[in-house]
Design an enzyme around this catalytic site. Sequence first.
Site, short mmCIF file in Angstrom:
data_model
loop_
_atom_site.label_atom_id
_atom_site.label_comp_id
_atom_site.label_asym_id
_atom_site.label_seq_id
_atom_site.Cartn_x
_atom_site.Cartn_y
_atom_site.Cartn_z
N ASP A 115 5.99 2.51 -0.73
CA ASP A 115 6.50 3.29 0.41
C ASP A 115 8.01 3.41 0.30
O ASP A 115 8.66 2.54 -0.29
CB ASP A 115 6.22 2.55 1.73
CG ASP A 115 4.75 2.24 1.92
OD1 ASP A 115 3.93 3.02 1.41
OD2 ASP A 115 4.47 1.23 2.57
N1 URA Z 1 1.61 -2.11 0.62
C1 URA Z 1 2.33 -1.45 1.54
O1 URA Z 1 2.05 -1.52 2.73
N2 URA Z 1 3.37 -0.73 1.12
C2 URA Z 1 3.76 -0.65 -0.17
O2 URA Z 1 4.73 0.03 -0.49
C3 URA Z 1 3.00 -1.35 -1.12
C4 URA Z 1 1.92 -2.07 -0.69
#
Ligand code: URA
Length: 256
Positions: A115
């Site tokens: 993310d």
């Molecule tokens: N899990 C998440 O919630 N976000 C990420 O970026 C990677 C794994």
Amino acid sequence: MDVPRRLVAGGVGLRLNKFLAGAGVASRRKVEALIAAGQVKVNGEVVREPGRRVDPERDVVLCGGRRVHPASDRVYLLLYKPRGYVTTTRDPQGRPKVTDLVPPGRRLYPVGRLDADTEGLLLMTDDGELAYLLTHPRYEVEKTYLALVKGGPGLQALQRLRQGVRLEDGITAPARVRIAGREGVDTWLEITIHEGRNRQVRRMSAAVGHPVLALKRTRIAFLDVGTLQPGSYRHLTQEEVTRLKALATAHQAGFS
Ligand code: URA
């Protein structure tokens, strides 16, 4: 007896279709269609014969206007993605992209995604086959995260995270979870999963009542952060590439 490749039977070098398929451009059949459609140039000239010999070291081969590099010349980077960067090659909103952090001139793809508000390790490569194997839901390799979660999860919440949490897209697979530290009233959890669902760690933690406040990916399979700083990357060693490939193909064969 060693036969120099430039003298192999049938002429010099490799057949164009074999070179393109071996370089990961597409399957042999699709490559032949691209050649027939006039999409492939060798040293500036459109070539429509799939059997034309090319010397991968010397000839400049373009497909759809992009340089095709021989398979032996693949790039594998381990990047420490800073917070605020998006894991896409294009962003209509104009935010900073992970591709801005790696050397220009090669089309490198992120393996899986983080993310925008997550930091940590991300593999970038032009080896489409390895990227596919490492992110295929059936063969995903282990990834470890450090998550700062709100409050202090008790035994029950930890057990739920470990055993599987019901999310809107199904129950999560078993995870390894341990308390890594405290920050005021909040808690750092180390969470290891081998799935790669969208915002998985955030959704798991929220589902057990402890939303994520900060998230870092600290490990992908046997690769850890080491001395990498946010925004920096290093090339994988040949040994690491070989190990990753072995892992991906072992998962594929169902051996681990
Ligand atoms: N899990 C998440 O919630 N976000 C990420 O970026 C990677 C794994």
